[in-house]
Design a protein around this motif. Structure first.
Motif: not given
Length: 211
Positions: A133-160
């Motif tokens: 539902e949410n990532l489709k519009d964000i990750t439309k294919p772009d000719i600059e890239y060979e591929s797009y990668i979506i990677d789940l990090i973790v469901p947690q507080v984001i830290t630096n």
């Protein structure tokens, strides 16, 4: 006569058990695998549904705890590879769903683990819906890239600890300021293009409860 009845009863029990076992099996046969492989091969990413994929592998109605989610799609907008590692509720088996376009391979590997990870996130059951539902519009294919990668990090507080200040972070679709980055909590995806250059570090997309 009594012996005949016992034998007949035994045969009936065996047949009933066989039917029940057959009907309750979640194992995929060759036809199932071919249907799934065809669905992945022929469906553009923008039309692809991971929810539908789980229906095809007979796990849609189960509570899934996803430990790892990774998908690539190529310059033409088709899935190139999938890796999803998940557990079912009350089950010590680790399942790895794997697809590789270059090898034309789709399979689900199982491994019984003696020590299941203690960390479980209820929000994990929403990950597949979030991707659909949410990532489709964000990750439309772009000719600059060979591929797009979506990677789940973790469901947690984001830290630096794992993201630098120059990386954009979006919370429920809106970019957030640097002073709020370390207070975000939710399901987090790292989305970027490949090949990745020094100035192209991608962005993090966090989905969680509104602050």
């Amino acid at each position: 006569m009594l012996r005949y009845k016992k034998v007949l009863l035994f045969l009936i029990v065996v047949i009933v058990i066989s039917i029940l076992t057959c009907c309750n099996s979640d194992k995929l046969d060759d036809d199932d695998i071919n249907v799934i492989r065809e669905y992945i091969n022929e469906t553009p990413y923008l039309e692809f549904s991971f929810v539908e994929l789980t229906e095809k592998v007979n796990v849609r109605d189960k509570v899934l705890y996803i430990d790892d989610f990774n998908v690539y799609f190529d310059i033409n907008g088709y899935i190139y590879s999938i890796n999803i590692v998940y557990y079912e509720e009350h089950n010590s088996t680790k399942y790895t769903l794997m697809y590789r376009k270059e090898w034309d391979v789709f399979k689900i590997m199982e491994k019984v683990e003696e020590d299941i990870k203690s960390v479980r996130f209820e929000d994990n059951i929403n990950i597949l819906e979030l991707v659909d539902e949410n990532l489709k519009d964000i990750t439309k294919p772009d000719i600059e890239y060979e591929s797009y990668i979506i990677d789940l990090i973790v469901p947690q507080v984001i830290t630096n600890n794992f993201i630098s200040d120059n990386i954009d972070i979006y919370y429920n679709g809106s970019i957030v300021s640097d002073d709020k980055k370390d207070r975000l909590e939710g399901i987090t995806f790292h989305v970027y293009g490949y090949p990745v250059g020094a100035v192209d570090l991608g962005a993090f997309y966090v989905f969680g409860e509104d602050m």
